[in-house]
Write an enzyme that holds these catalytic residues in place. Sequence first.
Site, mmCIF file in Angstrom:
data_model
loop_
_atom_site.group_PDB
_atom_site.id
_atom_site.type_symbol
_atom_site.label_atom_id
_atom_site.label_comp_id
_atom_site.label_asym_id
_atom_site.label_seq_id
_atom_site.Cartn_x
_atom_site.Cartn_y
_atom_site.Cartn_z
ATOM 1 N N SER A 1 34.694 38.728 34.014
ATOM 2 C CA SER A 1 34.802 37.652 34.427
ATOM 3 C C SER A 1 33.663 36.632 34.439
ATOM 4 O O SER A 1 32.612 37.185 34.460
ATOM 5 C CB SER A 1 35.311 37.683 36.043
ATOM 6 N N PRO B 1 31.257 28.211 51.358
ATOM 7 C CA PRO B 1 30.092 28.972 51.092
ATOM 8 C C PRO B 1 30.112 29.916 49.741
ATOM 9 O O PRO B 1 31.113 30.450 49.396
ATOM 10 C CB PRO B 1 29.951 29.790 52.481
ATOM 11 N N GLY B 2 28.962 29.707 49.069
ATOM 12 C CA GLY B 2 29.160 30.663 47.923
ATOM 13 C C GLY B 2 29.574 29.902 46.513
ATOM 14 O O GLY B 2 29.321 30.550 45.511
ATOM 15 N N TYR C 1 36.403 35.993 31.428
ATOM 16 C CA TYR C 1 37.151 34.864 31.602
ATOM 17 C C TYR C 1 36.794 33.851 32.487
ATOM 18 O O TYR C 1 35.926 33.997 33.629
ATOM 19 C CB TYR C 1 38.711 35.352 32.499
ATOM 20 N N PHE C 2 36.927 32.595 32.165
ATOM 21 C CA PHE C 2 36.611 31.489 33.035
ATOM 22 C C PHE C 2 37.577 31.293 34.255
ATOM 23 O O PHE C 2 38.188 32.151 34.825
ATOM 24 C CB PHE C 2 36.006 30.206 32.433
ATOM 25 N N GLY D 1 50.944 42.167 36.085
ATOM 26 C CA GLY D 1 50.302 41.024 36.616
ATOM 27 C C GLY D 1 50.188 39.599 36.004
ATOM 28 O O GLY D 1 51.093 39.651 35.206
ATOM 29 N N PHE E 1 43.581 45.467 32.415
ATOM 30 C CA PHE E 1 43.825 44.347 33.464
ATOM 31 C C PHE E 1 43.879 44.950 34.978
ATOM 32 O O PHE E 1 43.554 44.082 35.769
ATOM 33 C CB PHE E 1 45.340 43.488 32.951
ATOM 34 N N LYS F 1 33.069 44.285 38.389
ATOM 35 C CA LYS F 1 32.838 43.562 37.147
ATOM 36 C C LYS F 1 31.577 43.987 36.288
ATOM 37 O O LYS F 1 31.701 44.543 35.285
ATOM 38 C CB LYS F 1 33.306 42.273 36.913
ATOM 39 N N TYR G 1 33.617 42.373 44.705
ATOM 40 C CA TYR G 1 34.491 41.978 43.354
ATOM 41 C C TYR G 1 33.770 41.810 42.194
ATOM 42 O O TYR G 1 33.746 42.613 41.148
ATOM 43 C CB TYR G 1 35.418 40.638 43.596
ATOM 44 N N ASN H 1 43.642 31.632 47.716
ATOM 45 C CA ASN H 1 42.410 31.021 47.535
ATOM 46 C C ASN H 1 41.904 29.955 46.331
ATOM 47 O O ASN H 1 40.959 29.055 46.626
ATOM 48 C CB ASN H 1 41.113 32.364 47.396
HETATM 49 P P1 NAD Z 1 47.034 40.232 38.861
HETATM 50 O O1 NAD Z 1 46.829 40.866 40.380
HETATM 51 O O2 NAD Z 1 47.870 39.363 38.993
HETATM 52 O O3 NAD Z 1 47.095 41.444 37.949
HETATM 53 C C1 NAD Z 1 46.615 42.727 38.140
HETATM 54 C C2 NAD Z 1 47.440 43.751 38.274
HETATM 55 O O4 NAD Z 1 46.779 45.026 38.251
HETATM 56 C C3 NAD Z 1 48.588 43.560 39.192
HETATM 57 O O5 NAD Z 1 49.773 43.673 38.791
HETATM 58 C C4 NAD Z 1 48.149 44.948 40.197
HETATM 59 O O6 NAD Z 1 49.388 45.456 40.972
HETATM 60 C C5 NAD Z 1 47.810 45.778 39.217
HETATM 61 N N1 NAD Z 1 46.982 46.864 39.762
HETATM 62 C C6 NAD Z 1 45.929 46.835 40.839
HETATM 63 N N2 NAD Z 1 45.352 47.797 41.002
HETATM 64 C C7 NAD Z 1 45.930 49.033 40.523
HETATM 65 C C8 NAD Z 1 45.925 50.301 40.352
HETATM 66 N N3 NAD Z 1 44.931 50.903 41.099
HETATM 67 N N4 NAD Z 1 46.526 51.050 39.528
HETATM 68 C C9 NAD Z 1 47.566 50.268 38.740
HETATM 69 N N5 NAD Z 1 47.783 48.766 38.950
HETATM 70 C C10 NAD Z 1 47.041 48.066 39.750
HETATM 71 O O7 NAD Z 1 45.586 39.615 38.479
HETATM 72 P P2 NAD Z 1 45.374 38.761 37.151
HETATM 73 O O8 NAD Z 1 44.882 37.517 37.332
HETATM 74 O O9 NAD Z 1 46.284 39.108 35.971
HETATM 75 O O10 NAD Z 1 44.015 39.557 36.702
HETATM 76 C C11 NAD Z 1 43.823 40.651 35.579
HETATM 77 C C12 NAD Z 1 42.740 41.068 35.507
HETATM 78 O O11 NAD Z 1 41.716 39.941 35.123
HETATM 79 C C13 NAD Z 1 41.983 41.474 36.667
HETATM 80 O O12 NAD Z 1 41.182 42.696 36.296
HETATM 81 C C14 NAD Z 1 40.936 40.530 37.255
HETATM 82 O O13 NAD Z 1 40.032 40.738 37.999
HETATM 83 C C15 NAD Z 1 40.582 39.633 35.994
HETATM 84 N N6 NAD Z 1 40.378 38.357 36.219
HETATM 85 C C16 NAD Z 1 41.189 37.652 36.615
HETATM 86 C C17 NAD Z 1 40.788 36.345 36.685
HETATM 87 C C18 NAD Z 1 41.730 35.292 37.341
HETATM 88 O O14 NAD Z 1 41.173 34.178 38.207
HETATM 89 N N7 NAD Z 1 43.013 35.509 37.509
HETATM 90 C C19 NAD Z 1 39.532 35.815 36.360
HETATM 91 C C20 NAD Z 1 38.510 36.745 35.885
HETATM 92 C C21 NAD Z 1 39.053 37.822 35.557
HETATM 93 N N1 UFG Z 2 38.722 24.219 45.732
HETATM 94 C C1 UFG Z 2 38.810 23.462 46.584
HETATM 95 N N2 UFG Z 2 39.818 23.716 47.556
HETATM 96 C C2 UFG Z 2 40.648 24.708 47.692
HETATM 97 C C3 UFG Z 2 40.146 25.817 46.486
HETATM 98 C C4 UFG Z 2 39.253 25.654 45.813
HETATM 99 O O1 UFG Z 2 38.128 22.414 46.509
HETATM 100 O O2 UFG Z 2 41.670 25.034 48.315
HETATM 101 C C5 UFG Z 2 37.431 24.184 44.754
HETATM 102 C C6 UFG Z 2 36.236 25.206 44.780
HETATM 103 O O3 UFG Z 2 35.414 24.708 45.532
HETATM 104 C C7 UFG Z 2 35.771 25.118 43.212
HETATM 105 C C8 UFG Z 2 37.221 24.882 42.492
HETATM 106 O O4 UFG Z 2 37.923 24.252 43.458
HETATM 107 O O5 UFG Z 2 34.936 24.158 43.083
HETATM 108 C C9 UFG Z 2 37.700 26.326 41.890
HETATM 109 O O6 UFG Z 2 37.900 27.034 42.679
HETATM 110 P P1 UFG Z 2 38.496 28.417 42.748
HETATM 111 O O7 UFG Z 2 38.698 29.240 43.984
HETATM 112 O O8 UFG Z 2 40.018 28.271 42.152
HETATM 113 O O9 UFG Z 2 37.776 29.250 41.492
HETATM 114 P P2 UFG Z 2 36.223 29.797 41.566
HETATM 115 O O10 UFG Z 2 35.674 29.225 40.305
HETATM 116 O O11 UFG Z 2 35.707 29.729 42.697
HETATM 117 O O12 UFG Z 2 36.360 31.353 41.127
HETATM 118 C C10 UFG Z 2 37.344 31.961 40.480
HETATM 119 C C11 UFG Z 2 38.009 33.388 40.909
HETATM 120 C C12 UFG Z 2 36.763 34.154 40.892
HETATM 121 C C13 UFG Z 2 36.249 34.378 39.406
HETATM 122 C C14 UFG Z 2 35.854 32.748 38.956
HETATM 123 C C15 UFG Z 2 35.117 32.682 37.648
HETATM 124 O O13 UFG Z 2 38.368 33.394 42.230
HETATM 125 O O14 UFG Z 2 37.003 35.458 41.029
HETATM 126 O O15 UFG Z 2 36.708 31.726 39.008
HETATM 127 O O16 UFG Z 2 35.964 33.556 36.566
HETATM 128 F F1 UFG Z 2 34.853 34.968 39.449
#
Ligand code: NAD
Ligand code: UFG
Length: 330
Positions: free
Chosen positions: A123, A291-292, A175-176, A9, A79, A151, A147, A196
């Site tokens: 997260s 929203p949210g 993570y932020f 990932g 991860f 966590k 989701y 998204n």
């Molecule tokens: P990602 O989707 O790129 O990586 C996650 C990986 O886990 C993927 O490769 C997926 O195929 C694998 N996976 C999912 N379910 C599985 C299962 N049942 N068995 C084996 N593999 C499985 O996401 P990422 O952005 O690299 O995120 C890694 C971790 O960090 C996640 O737990 C995510 O919730 C957390 N996180 C991510 C963010 C973000 O914005 N990217 C922010 C905060 C926390």
């Molecule tokens: N935003 C836009 N347009 C878009 C997408 C996002 O204006 O098309 C804005 C949002 O309103 C927000 C900012 O960009 O103000 C960041 O939005 P993201 O969707 O990129 O990130 P979030 O902070 O909403 O959420 C992300 C992950 C969550 C995680 C959180 C904190 O999606 O899962 O960061 O780690 F929980």
Amino acid sequence: MILVTGMSGYIGSHTAVALLKAGKDIVGFDNFYNSSFEAVKAVESLSGRSFPFYEADLRDIDSMERIFKEHNIDAVVHFAGLKAVGESVAKPLFYYENNICGTVNLLKLMEKYGVMRFVFSSSATVYGEPKSVPINEDFPLSTTNPYGSTKLYIEGILKDMCKANKEFSVALLRYFNPIGAHESGLIGENPNGIPNNLMPRICQTAKGIMKSLTVFGDDYPTPDGTGVRDYIHVCDLADGHIAALDKIEKDTGVHIYNLGTGKGYSVYDLIHTFARVNGVEVPYTVCPRRPGDVPEMYSDPSKAKAELGWEARLGLEDMCRSSWSFIKDK
Ligand code: NAD
Ligand code: UFG
């Protein structure tokens, strides 16, 4: 040997490169739900090292047990998981089963094979709607979607494990907003379908896949009216895991850290920096708030600096440049 789950990932692949470059031995697995084997090959070529990799699933304990039988694992960096907030609202059981039951399966194997060290991808979502910024690790915890609940539950399970077994040590890394990509352009974030999050949407707009970016609200009580977040370069984030592994090797119990830069950037900051450093257009339209969403979220990362000796180095320009160089020709 360090077991890296979800290794192919986005964050897993960058952390695997950092671990291998730091001289650590790793074994990885993934079920390729949201990634592909291409990332595994890229990790090998970027690190110049080969390592064992398995196709395995958190929900299938036998598929994971093979790995514990065949390798002498000292620590797990976890991860693997599902991460789309909207999908988790539509399919809560899918999220609870994959993320929570899957993690419990992994922990059962760790207990069986005597593995005592665990780094968890948590997260900033566990802070819910924070009352103020910057956010430190002692802020109250809550969630607004399934989701986020996964966590928070997993954090609770890991705290209970540490109470029950004094030899167990855990790092909960909150993570932020991770963005950016490895400077090589070989690994990065390439989500399926319509993303998204802001950075993948900026990239799709710059490529012309989306006609115009939707700015979700310009009437927030922030300097330019748009939402503010703590964007962190994925390579800085990867290094945070190495520092956390060192910490839990020395100290048992639960260790909680924000991984962020401590700086807040607005949606407009991201759009304008991206357009400028990459020489591309990012057309946008202002729409109502999503929203949210909270107006402003950024970390107080001082605990990670004091206790891990870790801090983010890379700035917003690096994040924007590397995101684009990874995705532009995909
Ligand atoms: P990602 O989707 O790129 O990586 C996650 C990986 O886990 C993927 O490769 C997926 O195929 C694998 N996976 C999912 N379910 C599985 C299962 N049942 N068995 C084996 N593999 C499985 O996401 P990422 O952005 O690299 O995120 C890694 C971790 O960090 C996640 O737990 C995510 O919730 C957390 N996180 C991510 C963010 C973000 O914005 N990217 C922010 C905060 C926390
Ligand atoms: N935003 C836009 N347009 C878009 C997408 C996002 O204006 O098309 C804005 C949002 O309103 C927000 C900012 O960009 O103000 C960041 O939005 P993201 O969707 O990129 O990130 P979030 O902070 O909403 O959420 C992300 C992950 C969550 C995680 C959180 C904190 O999606 O899962 O960061 O780690 F929980």
